[in-house]
Design an enzyme around this catalytic site. Structure first.
Site, PDB file in Angstrom:
ATOM      1  N   SER A   1       0.801  -1.228   0.000  1.00 12.31           N
ATOM      2  CA  SER A   1       0.000   0.000   0.000  1.00 12.31           C
ATOM      3  C   SER A   1       0.830   1.273   0.000  1.00 12.31           C
ATOM      4  O   SER A   1       0.293   2.359  -0.186  1.00 12.31           O
ATOM      5  CB  SER A   1      -0.952   0.022   1.206  1.00 12.31           C
TER       6      SER A   1
ATOM      7  N   LYS B   1       1.015   4.565   7.002  1.00 12.00           N
ATOM      8  CA  LYS B   1       0.259   5.337   6.012  1.00 12.00           C
ATOM      9  C   LYS B   1       0.700   6.802   6.069  1.00 12.00           C
ATOM     10  O   LYS B   1       1.369   7.237   7.004  1.00 12.00           O
ATOM     11  CB  LYS B   1      -1.247   5.260   6.284  1.00 12.00           C
TER      12      LYS B   1
END
Length: 206
Positions: free
Chosen positions: A128, A166
């Site tokens: 990701s 993230k």
């Protein structure tokens, strides 16, 4: 030398880390990705201020020509090494429960990890963050801190006490944990706990 801002210190630390790892400084794009700056002109502005304050010297004719000056230069040549703990495994795809046990230790230059008790490393599992240059199997260097600027890459705990890597954004009535993979959706949360900021990435090329 004139004192640095937090952002300038982060940039200088990242340059020193890359010189130690590769023997040459990072590109402006790599610096921007590492410290959460999307604009190359903003990175150039910080580099100019580092140069004005006497921490680096640049050659305008060469894109990667960044020379570290003064005591910081000696840090990149001969310095002590600190054994940084590698703590469990964090998923950069679907979050998994953070593992708090130390798997092993990894040597890093002392100048890069000032305050060694506040720095740890985590192994990434997932894709990701690939558009930020963080890939499956990479080790990220994390400085423990409980807050972050919008756009910085962090290790965060979600509402379910799951850990994930993230890009962090605090918005009007929620937090957004944004993956760096255009095929994935962001994680939207009412509450999030920042564990630390990613200040570097190590990749084994073997």
């Amino acid at each position: 030398m004139e004192k640095l801002t937090k952002r300038q210190q982060d940039i200088l630390d990242f340059i020193k880390l890359k010189v130690q790892e590769k023997g040459y400084p990072p590109s402006v794009r790599e610096i921007g990705q590492a410290v959460g700056l999307a604009s190359s002109s903003t990175v150039h502005g910080h580099l100019s201020r580092l140069e004005e304050k006497g921490y680096i010297r640049r050659d305008p004719t060469k894109p990667r020509a960044i020379e570290i000056l003064g005591e910081d230069r000696m840090d990149t040549e001969t310095q002590s090494v600190i054994q940084v703990p590698i703590v469990g495994k964090v998923t950069a795809g679907l979050p998994i429960t953070a593992v708090e046990s130390v798997e092993e230790h990894f040597p890093l230059p002392a100048s890069i990890v000032a305050g060694a008790d506040q720095v740890f490393m985590l192994r990434i599992s997932g894709d990701s963050m690939i558009e930020a240059g963080i890939f499956d199997g990479d080790l990220v260097v994390v400085r423990q801190q409980q807050s972050a600027y919008n756009g910085e890459i962090v290790v965060a705990l979600t509402e379910d006490n799951e850990a994930t890597v993230k890009r962090f954004y605090k918005e009007k009535d929620h937090f957004r944990l944004q993956p760096e993979n255009s095929s994935l959706e962001p994680i939207i949360l009412k509450q999030v706990s920042v564990i630390g900021k990613v200040i570097g990435v190590y990749r084994d090329l073997h």
